[in-house]
Design a protein around this motif. Structure first.
Motif, mmCIF file in Angstrom:
data_model
loop_
_atom_site.group_PDB
_atom_site.id
_atom_site.type_symbol
_atom_site.label_atom_id
_atom_site.label_comp_id
_atom_site.label_asym_id
_atom_site.label_seq_id
_atom_site.Cartn_x
_atom_site.Cartn_y
_atom_site.Cartn_z
ATOM 1 N N UNK A 110 29.244 -21.131 12.735
ATOM 2 C CA UNK A 110 28.437 -20.007 12.256
ATOM 3 C C UNK A 110 28.401 -18.923 13.332
ATOM 4 N N UNK A 111 28.263 -19.330 14.589
ATOM 5 C CA UNK A 111 28.304 -18.350 15.679
ATOM 6 C C UNK A 111 29.650 -17.630 15.701
ATOM 7 N N UNK A 112 30.729 -18.380 15.504
ATOM 8 C CA UNK A 112 32.059 -17.762 15.473
ATOM 9 C C UNK A 112 32.142 -16.715 14.373
ATOM 10 N N UNK A 113 31.633 -17.046 13.195
ATOM 11 C CA UNK A 113 31.679 -16.111 12.080
ATOM 12 C C UNK A 113 30.797 -14.895 12.352
ATOM 13 N N UNK A 114 29.624 -15.116 12.909
ATOM 14 C CA UNK A 114 28.754 -13.992 13.249
ATOM 15 C C UNK A 114 29.419 -13.077 14.275
ATOM 16 N N UNK A 115 30.117 -13.659 15.240
ATOM 17 C CA UNK A 115 30.859 -12.850 16.217
ATOM 18 C C UNK A 115 31.916 -12.003 15.521
ATOM 19 N N UNK A 116 32.644 -12.630 14.583
ATOM 20 C CA UNK A 116 33.706 -11.918 13.865
ATOM 21 C C UNK A 116 33.128 -10.802 12.996
ATOM 22 N N UNK A 117 31.958 -11.031 12.413
ATOM 23 C CA UNK A 117 31.333 -10.021 11.561
ATOM 24 C C UNK A 117 30.763 -8.855 12.375
ATOM 25 N N UNK A 118 30.403 -9.109 13.632
ATOM 26 C CA UNK A 118 29.812 -8.086 14.521
ATOM 27 C C UNK A 118 28.652 -7.362 13.841
ATOM 28 N N UNK A 119 27.688 -8.136 13.396
ATOM 29 C CA UNK A 119 26.532 -7.556 12.713
ATOM 30 C C UNK A 119 25.288 -7.716 13.575
ATOM 31 N N UNK A 120 24.338 -6.773 13.457
ATOM 32 C CA UNK A 120 23.135 -6.858 14.282
ATOM 33 C C UNK A 120 22.091 -7.823 13.741
ATOM 34 N N UNK A 121 22.115 -8.076 12.404
ATOM 35 C CA UNK A 121 21.130 -8.971 11.795
ATOM 36 C C UNK A 121 21.732 -9.616 10.571
ATOM 37 N N UNK A 122 21.145 -10.773 10.212
ATOM 38 C CA UNK A 122 21.642 -11.501 9.045
ATOM 39 C C UNK A 122 20.488 -12.182 8.334
ATOM 40 N N UNK A 123 20.520 -12.128 7.025
ATOM 41 C CA UNK A 123 19.577 -12.887 6.228
ATOM 42 C C UNK A 123 20.090 -14.305 6.079
ATOM 43 N N UNK A 124 19.188 -15.253 6.035
ATOM 44 C CA UNK A 124 19.566 -16.661 5.887
ATOM 45 C C UNK A 124 18.715 -17.264 4.773
ATOM 46 N N UNK A 125 19.377 -17.679 3.708
ATOM 47 C CA UNK A 125 18.663 -18.325 2.611
ATOM 48 C C UNK A 125 18.308 -19.730 3.073
ATOM 49 N N UNK A 126 17.023 -19.998 3.157
ATOM 50 C CA UNK A 126 16.541 -21.254 3.722
ATOM 51 C C UNK A 126 16.430 -22.340 2.660
ATOM 52 N N UNK A 127 17.349 -23.291 2.756
ATOM 53 C CA UNK A 127 17.315 -24.481 1.908
ATOM 54 C C UNK A 127 17.043 -25.674 2.801
ATOM 55 N N UNK A 128 16.693 -26.782 2.182
ATOM 56 C CA UNK A 128 16.538 -28.009 2.956
ATOM 57 C C UNK A 128 17.929 -28.558 3.241
ATOM 58 N N UNK A 129 18.570 -27.964 4.208
ATOM 59 C CA UNK A 129 19.939 -28.314 4.585
ATOM 60 C C UNK A 129 20.084 -28.004 6.072
ATOM 61 N N UNK A 130 20.683 -28.904 6.807
ATOM 62 C CA UNK A 130 20.849 -28.712 8.248
ATOM 63 C C UNK A 130 21.540 -27.391 8.562
ATOM 64 N N UNK A 131 22.458 -26.982 7.707
ATOM 65 C CA UNK A 131 23.224 -25.768 7.950
ATOM 66 C C UNK A 131 22.338 -24.526 7.979
ATOM 67 N N UNK A 132 21.297 -24.486 7.166
ATOM 68 C CA UNK A 132 20.387 -23.335 7.183
ATOM 69 C C UNK A 132 19.675 -23.244 8.531
ATOM 70 N N UNK A 133 19.253 -24.382 9.045
ATOM 71 C CA UNK A 133 18.579 -24.392 10.343
ATOM 72 C C UNK A 133 19.571 -24.073 11.464
ATOM 73 N N UNK A 134 20.801 -24.526 11.302
ATOM 74 C CA UNK A 134 21.854 -24.201 12.271
ATOM 75 C C UNK A 134 22.099 -22.697 12.294
ATOM 76 N N UNK A 135 22.034 -22.065 11.126
ATOM 77 C CA UNK A 135 22.247 -20.617 11.062
ATOM 78 C C UNK A 135 21.152 -19.858 11.803
ATOM 79 N N UNK A 136 19.920 -20.324 11.669
ATOM 80 C CA UNK A 136 18.832 -19.690 12.424
ATOM 81 C C UNK A 136 19.130 -19.729 13.914
ATOM 82 N N UNK A 137 19.516 -20.912 14.386
ATOM 83 C CA UNK A 137 19.817 -21.050 15.815
ATOM 84 C C UNK A 137 21.064 -20.267 16.193
ATOM 85 N N UNK A 138 22.071 -20.257 15.331
ATOM 86 C CA UNK A 138 23.295 -19.504 15.613
ATOM 87 C C UNK A 138 22.975 -18.032 15.807
#
Length: 185
Positions: free
Chosen positions: A42-70
Motif C-alpha cells: 500500500x505504501x508503494x502504491x501511495x508513493x506511485x500515486x504521489x497524493x497528499x491524502x487518501x480516503x480509506x473505506x474502513x471494513x473489518x479487514x486487516x488491509x483497511x488498518x494497514x492502509x491507515x498505517x501506510x
C-alpha cells in the motif's frame, strides 16, 4: 515525535516479535509480520500515486488498518470513511474533502496480489539457463567444536524433480546439519 512515539516502536515490535498477535478481526488472528506484509504494497502504491491524502473505506479487514498505517508512515493524510456509504456518497465526500483517491479493501488486496505476482515474476524471470554442473551451494560440515571438517558442493543436477513438490527435500540438501529447520517445511 511521531517517529519516536509510533514508527520506531512499531518497527522494533515487529522485528522482535513478528509472530505476536497484533489484531483479531472477524475470527481471524493476525501477526505483526502479516500487518507489515499488507502495509508495504500500500505504501508503494501511495508513493506511485504521489497524493497528499487518501480516503480509506474502513471494513473489518486487516488491509483497511494497514492502509491507515501506510498513510501515516508514508506522509499521506489518512481519511477513514465508513463502509456503508454509497458510491455517490463516497464521490461527494471525496470532492468535499479533496481526496484524490479513495482506497477500498478490494483495491488494496489487488496491491497485495500484485506484490506477490511481482515477486513470482522476479523469481521466474524467464531467462534461466542453469547448467547441471553449475555450483549452487557449498554445504559446510563442522565438528562439535566448530571446526570445519568437510564441505560438500551441491550442483544444479543434484536437485531432483519431485512427484509432489515440497521445499523440505530442497532444504534437507542445503542444510542437512539443521534437521529442525528443515522440518518446518
Amino acid at each position: 515525535m511521531f517517529y519516536q512515539n509510533v514508527i520506531e516502536p512499531y518497527i522494533r515490535q515487529t522485528e522482535q516479535n513478528p509472530d505476536q498477535t497484533v489484531a483479531r478481526i472477524g475470527g481471524q488472528v493476525y501477526s505483526y509480520a502479516q500487518l507489515a506484509q499488507r502495509i508495504a504494497p500500500i505504501m508503494n502504491e501511495l508513493d506511485a500515486l504521489s497524493i497528499p491524502r487518501a480516503g480509506i473505506v474502513m471494513k473489518q479487514d486487516l488491509t483497511a488498518f494497514a492502509a491507515l498505517l501506510a498513510c501515516l508512515f508514508g506522509g499521506v493524510v489518512a481519511v477513514p470513511l465508513p463502509e456503508n456509504l454509497t458510491e455517490s456518497q463516497l464521490e461527494a465526500v471525496a470532492r468535499e474533502l479533496d481526496l484524490p483517491q479513495v482506497l477500498t479493501v478490494e483495491r488494496m488486496h489487488y496491491y497485495f496480489r500484485m506484490t506477490f505476482e511481482d515477486a513470482l515474476c522476479r523469481i521466474d524471470n524467464g531467462l534461466y539457463h542453469i547448467d547441471e554442473q553449475q555450483l549452487m551451494c557449498i554445504v559446510p560440515h563442522f565438528d562439535p567444536n566448530g571446526k570445519l571438517i568437510s564441505q560438500q558442493p551441491l550442483r544444479a543436477g543434484d536437485f531432483q524433480r519431485q512427484k509432489r513438490f515440497s521445499l523440505a527435500p530442497v532444504f534437507q540438501q542445503l542444510i542437512p546439519d539443521f534437521p529442525t529447520l528443515c522440518s518446518i517445511f
